[in-house]
Design an enzyme around this catalytic site. Structure first.
Site, PDB file in Angstrom:
ATOM      1  N   ARG A 230     -36.566 104.028  23.745  1.00  0.00           N
ATOM      2  CA  ARG A 230     -36.499 105.604  23.930  1.00  0.00           C
ATOM      3  C   ARG A 230     -37.605 106.137  23.033  1.00  0.00           C
ATOM      4  NH1 ARG A 230     -34.327 104.324  28.170  1.00  0.00           N
ATOM      5  NH2 ARG A 230     -32.227 104.662  28.660  1.00  0.00           N
ATOM      6  N   HIS A 278     -42.308 105.300  31.738  1.00  0.00           N
ATOM      7  CA  HIS A 278     -40.895 104.883  31.676  1.00  0.00           C
ATOM      8  C   HIS A 278     -40.656 103.650  32.922  1.00  0.00           C
ATOM      9  CE1 HIS A 278     -36.886 105.891  30.155  1.00  0.00           C
ATOM     10  NE2 HIS A 278     -36.598 104.686  30.748  1.00  0.00           N
TER      11      HIS A 278
HETATM   12  P1  NDP Z   1     -28.131  96.092  24.156  1.00  0.00           P
HETATM   13  O1  NDP Z   1     -26.902  96.951  23.654  1.00  0.00           O
HETATM   14  O2  NDP Z   1     -27.767  94.829  24.714  1.00  0.00           O
HETATM   15  O3  NDP Z   1     -28.642  95.636  22.649  1.00  0.00           O
HETATM   16  C1  NDP Z   1     -28.826  96.360  21.658  1.00  0.00           C
HETATM   17  C2  NDP Z   1     -29.461  95.689  20.300  1.00  0.00           C
HETATM   18  O4  NDP Z   1     -29.674  96.579  19.288  1.00  0.00           O
HETATM   19  C3  NDP Z   1     -28.097  94.643  20.025  1.00  0.00           C
HETATM   20  O5  NDP Z   1     -29.022  93.603  19.385  1.00  0.00           O
HETATM   21  C4  NDP Z   1     -28.021  95.559  18.720  1.00  0.00           C
HETATM   22  O6  NDP Z   1     -27.247  94.630  17.554  1.00  0.00           O
HETATM   23  C5  NDP Z   1     -29.193  96.303  18.298  1.00  0.00           C
HETATM   24  N1  NDP Z   1     -28.720  97.501  17.317  1.00  0.00           N
HETATM   25  C6  NDP Z   1     -28.124  98.578  17.801  1.00  0.00           C
HETATM   26  N2  NDP Z   1     -27.979  99.354  16.759  1.00  0.00           N
HETATM   27  C7  NDP Z   1     -28.581  98.857  15.721  1.00  0.00           C
HETATM   28  C8  NDP Z   1     -28.689  99.179  14.504  1.00  0.00           C
HETATM   29  N3  NDP Z   1     -28.497 100.441  13.844  1.00  0.00           N
HETATM   30  N4  NDP Z   1     -29.567  98.303  13.545  1.00  0.00           N
HETATM   31  C9  NDP Z   1     -30.300  97.164  14.129  1.00  0.00           C
HETATM   32  N5  NDP Z   1     -29.913  96.670  15.199  1.00  0.00           N
HETATM   33  C10 NDP Z   1     -29.351  97.550  15.917  1.00  0.00           C
HETATM   34  O7  NDP Z   1     -29.002  96.785  24.827  1.00  0.00           O
HETATM   35  P2  NDP Z   1     -30.214  96.529  25.710  1.00  0.00           P
HETATM   36  O8  NDP Z   1     -30.994  95.312  25.332  1.00  0.00           O
HETATM   37  O9  NDP Z   1     -29.567  96.187  27.264  1.00  0.00           O
HETATM   38  O10 NDP Z   1     -31.019  97.706  26.012  1.00  0.00           O
HETATM   39  C11 NDP Z   1     -31.935  98.182  24.941  1.00  0.00           C
HETATM   40  C12 NDP Z   1     -32.588  99.442  25.235  1.00  0.00           C
HETATM   41  O11 NDP Z   1     -33.581  99.294  26.052  1.00  0.00           O
HETATM   42  C13 NDP Z   1     -31.513 100.536  25.943  1.00  0.00           C
HETATM   43  O12 NDP Z   1     -30.666 101.007  25.203  1.00  0.00           O
HETATM   44  C14 NDP Z   1     -32.787 101.490  26.479  1.00  0.00           C
HETATM   45  O13 NDP Z   1     -32.776 102.525  25.855  1.00  0.00           O
HETATM   46  C15 NDP Z   1     -33.855 100.696  26.692  1.00  0.00           C
HETATM   47  N6  NDP Z   1     -34.275 100.402  28.096  1.00  0.00           N
HETATM   48  C16 NDP Z   1     -35.621 100.955  28.377  1.00  0.00           C
HETATM   49  C17 NDP Z   1     -36.160 100.731  29.703  1.00  0.00           C
HETATM   50  C18 NDP Z   1     -37.618 101.009  30.130  1.00  0.00           C
HETATM   51  O14 NDP Z   1     -37.697 101.099  31.192  1.00  0.00           O
HETATM   52  N7  NDP Z   1     -38.317 101.539  29.139  1.00  0.00           N
HETATM   53  C19 NDP Z   1     -35.462  99.987  30.665  1.00  0.00           C
HETATM   54  C20 NDP Z   1     -33.854  99.565  30.136  1.00  0.00           C
HETATM   55  C21 NDP Z   1     -33.540  99.764  28.818  1.00  0.00           C
HETATM   56  P3  NDP Z   1     -26.217  93.693  17.591  1.00  0.00           P
HETATM   57  O15 NDP Z   1     -26.740  92.542  18.491  1.00  0.00           O
HETATM   58  O16 NDP Z   1     -25.981  93.280  16.110  1.00  0.00           O
HETATM   59  O17 NDP Z   1     -25.030  94.474  18.303  1.00  0.00           O
HETATM   60  C1  OXD Z   2     -32.320 102.128  31.306  1.00  0.00           C
HETATM   61  C2  OXD Z   2     -33.709 102.729  31.625  1.00  0.00           C
HETATM   62  O1  OXD Z   2     -31.856 102.447  30.123  1.00  0.00           O
HETATM   63  O2  OXD Z   2     -34.170 102.531  32.664  1.00  0.00           O
HETATM   64  O3  OXD Z   2     -32.194 101.502  32.172  1.00  0.00           O
HETATM   65  O4  OXD Z   2     -34.397 103.282  30.643  1.00  0.00           O
END
Ligand code: NDP
Ligand code: OXD
Length: 315
Positions: A230, A278
């Site tokens: 993001r 994006h």
């Molecule tokens: P998940 O919720 O599966 O994973 C999030 C990860 O971030 C986990 O490993 C979590 O740790 C870690 N995390 C969260 N907060 C913290 C923190 N404060 N400090 C350290 N680590 C932290 O998310 P996804 O993998 O499904 O997606 C990740 C992001 O990708 C989405 O939230 C979205 O914003 C972005 N996205 C972007 C897209 C694009 O096209 N650009 C498309 C899809 C998604 P833990 O494992 O310990 O809980």
């Molecule tokens: C998502 C994205 O969060 O597309 O799925 O950004």
């Protein structure tokens, strides 16, 4: 008397998109009544909402919602809305075909920068046959912030290419195939071994603005930033300053604080910034429909649905 069908409301910020998803979801949920939300719509008595970046009004005017399903992985566009009540469960997409696309994006970006493919394209214009020195993976240690559904797949895929890979998450994990770090206490050590920083964190109160001058200064010299999570994770002025000072060699940016990225934003014209709109991973319609319809049917049967967002952490 025949029971009225359970109602599902679909809402996005773009009317045509809302209509499109309404049609898709109605076809996939024939036993439900699927309604396309529009501004000013009064209470429809909907039991479920299927949304992407909805306006707050959706939750204000639909007080009977038992669950909200997000048409994406990141829920930051929902969790910030004041009318979403604390006890309304929110479900998000998990992978849904996005993990593979993310891995492709990251491997492409690392290879393009480390192997100098852009340089070869420039040299082709001059018909110049001029090989660059061999590249050693060891010189490009990759660090992935966020080891969730997407980050963990990206980490495995990049490691399979031979790059040294580490990941940083909130909680500790047992993963023998990559080096792992967790929590604020281990962030500095993670950054110190990282040259290519890939951001796949969710946007929460804890992670907003995390990619700032102090963090960038802790990376290896001539670092590369790949932000595919993001825009709100990034302090843009700090990234631009680090590019100008050479601390950052390049930035590959897919997401922005303002989307669409304004035409006069300095990122557009910066010679060492690569921009995509994006699209690092795009929701695959069939997989999104399958996850969401299965989730709704599970809840209707009184069972748990996968992808529940934890309200305390916001992801
Ligand atoms: P998940 O919720 O599966 O994973 C999030 C990860 O971030 C986990 O490993 C979590 O740790 C870690 N995390 C969260 N907060 C913290 C923190 N404060 N400090 C350290 N680590 C932290 O998310 P996804 O993998 O499904 O997606 C990740 C992001 O990708 C989405 O939230 C979205 O914003 C972005 N996205 C972007 C897209 C694009 O096209 N650009 C498309 C899809 C998604 P833990 O494992 O310990 O809980
Ligand atoms: C998502 C994205 O969060 O597309 O799925 O950004």
């Amino acid at each position: 008397m025949k029971e009225a069908a359970v109602k599902v409301i679909v809402a996005t910020p773009v009317a045509a998109e809302t209509e499109r998803w309404q049609g898709i979801m109605q076809a996939a949920l024939p036993e439900f009544e699927v309604i396309a939300w529009r501004p000013g719509m009064p209470d429809t008595q909907a039991r479920y909402a299927i949304v992407w970046s909805p306006p707050d009004e959706v939750f204000r005017n639909q007080p009977g919602l038992r669950a909200v399903f997000n048409l994406g992985a990141g829920v930051d566009g929902i969790m910030k809305l004041p009318s979403l009540t604390a006890d309304t469960p929110v479900y998000r997409l998990q992978d849904a075909g996005m993990a593979g696309q993310m891995a492709e994006y990251v491997i492409h970006s690392i290879a393009e920068l480390s192997r100098g493919f852009e340089i070869y394209r420039r040299r082709q214009k001059e018909a110049a046959w001029s090989p660059l020195p061999a590249v050693r993976h060891a010189e490009w240690p990759v660090g992935i912030m966020g080891l969730g559904k997407l980050g963990s797949h990206v980490a495995q895929s990049v490691a399979a290419m031979g790059y040294p890979v580490a990941g940083w998450a909130r909680s500790p994990r047992e993963d023998q195939s990559i080096e792992t770090f967790h929590g604020d206490g281990q962030l500095e050590a993670f950054l110190a071994r990282t040259r290519v920083l890939v951001n796949l964190l969710p946007l929460t109160a804890e992670t907003a603005g995390i990619i700032n001058a102090a963090l960038i200064a802790k990376l290896k010299p001539h670092a590369v930033l790949i932000n595919i999570a993001r825009g709100g994770h990034v302090v843009d002025a700090d990234v631009l300053a680090a590019l100008d000072s050479g601390q950052l060699q390049s930035a590959v940016l897919d997401v922005f604080n303002d989307e669409p990225l304004p035409q006069d934003h300095p990122y557009w014209r910066h010679p060492r910034v690569r921009i995509t709109p994006h699209v690092a991973a795009v929701t695959l319609e069939d997989q999104a429909v399958q996850q969401i319809t299965e989730g709704i049917r599970l809840l209707e049967r009184g069972q748990q649905a996968p992808g529940l967002v934890a309200r305390d952490t916001g992801y």
